[in-house]
Design a protein around this motif. Sequence first.
Motif, PDB file in Angstrom:
ATOM      1  N   ARG A  51      63.413   2.158  43.682  1.00  0.00           N
ATOM      2  CA  ARG A  51      64.733   1.584  43.962  1.00  0.00           C
ATOM      3  C   ARG A  51      65.836   2.325  43.212  1.00  0.00           C
ATOM      4  N   LEU A  52      65.565   2.671  41.951  1.00  0.00           N
ATOM      5  CA  LEU A  52      66.549   3.432  41.185  1.00  0.00           C
ATOM      6  C   LEU A  52      66.814   4.786  41.826  1.00  0.00           C
ATOM      7  N   CYS A 103      76.760  -2.191  38.964  1.00  0.00           N
ATOM      8  CA  CYS A 103      76.235  -3.383  38.286  1.00  0.00           C
ATOM      9  C   CYS A 103      74.781  -3.630  38.673  1.00  0.00           C
ATOM     10  N   ARG A 104      74.459  -3.434  39.947  1.00  0.00           N
ATOM     11  CA  ARG A 104      73.086  -3.618  40.413  1.00  0.00           C
ATOM     12  C   ARG A 104      72.156  -2.609  39.731  1.00  0.00           C
ATOM     13  N   MET A 105      72.614  -1.377  39.581  1.00  0.00           N
ATOM     14  CA  MET A 105      71.790  -0.358  38.928  1.00  0.00           C
ATOM     15  C   MET A 105      71.561  -0.706  37.455  1.00  0.00           C
ATOM     16  N   LEU A 106      72.605  -1.179  36.782  1.00  0.00           N
ATOM     17  CA  LEU A 106      72.447  -1.550  35.372  1.00  0.00           C
ATOM     18  C   LEU A 106      71.505  -2.747  35.220  1.00  0.00           C
ATOM     19  N   ASP A 107      71.571  -3.693  36.146  1.00  0.00           N
ATOM     20  CA  ASP A 107      70.641  -4.817  36.118  1.00  0.00           C
ATOM     21  C   ASP A 107      69.212  -4.340  36.318  1.00  0.00           C
ATOM     22  N   GLU A 108      69.030  -3.386  37.203  1.00  0.00           N
ATOM     23  CA  GLU A 108      67.698  -2.857  37.497  1.00  0.00           C
ATOM     24  C   GLU A 108      67.121  -2.145  36.267  1.00  0.00           C
ATOM     25  N   ILE A 109      67.967  -1.460  35.529  1.00  0.00           N
ATOM     26  CA  ILE A 109      67.518  -0.755  34.326  1.00  0.00           C
ATOM     27  C   ILE A 109      67.097  -1.751  33.251  1.00  0.00           C
TER      28      ILE A 109
END
Length: 110
Positions: A51-52, A103-109
């Motif tokens: 996903r990333l 924001c979605r990417m930071l949440d995923e990390i």
Amino acid sequence: MAARDRIQRYRKTGGASDLVRVEVLVPAARRDDILSQAAEMRAEYRQRKERLQEDIEEAVGRYGVRLLDNIDLDRLPDLAQKAKVIANALIERGDARAFAMGCRMLDEIG
């Protein structure tokens, strides 16, 4: 190439990169539980990584020039660091869609 060299390369850059081997002692009756839980963890980790990668490709495709004007992604060693840099750039320099993506990417990390 020797078998030992192939194993080392697989662990560093192949399917087992970023994973570690763990040895634990458990009752024989619960062995399958541990194996299934480990398989679930590997699957979750690989899905997160996938996903990333997709988010990074989408961000670069949509906002490449505006975001990466002074960022060299090749110098960053792993996917999580690349995603963090791109997410911060999306939040700082992008529109509302870019902000949400960052924001979605930071949440995923995490």
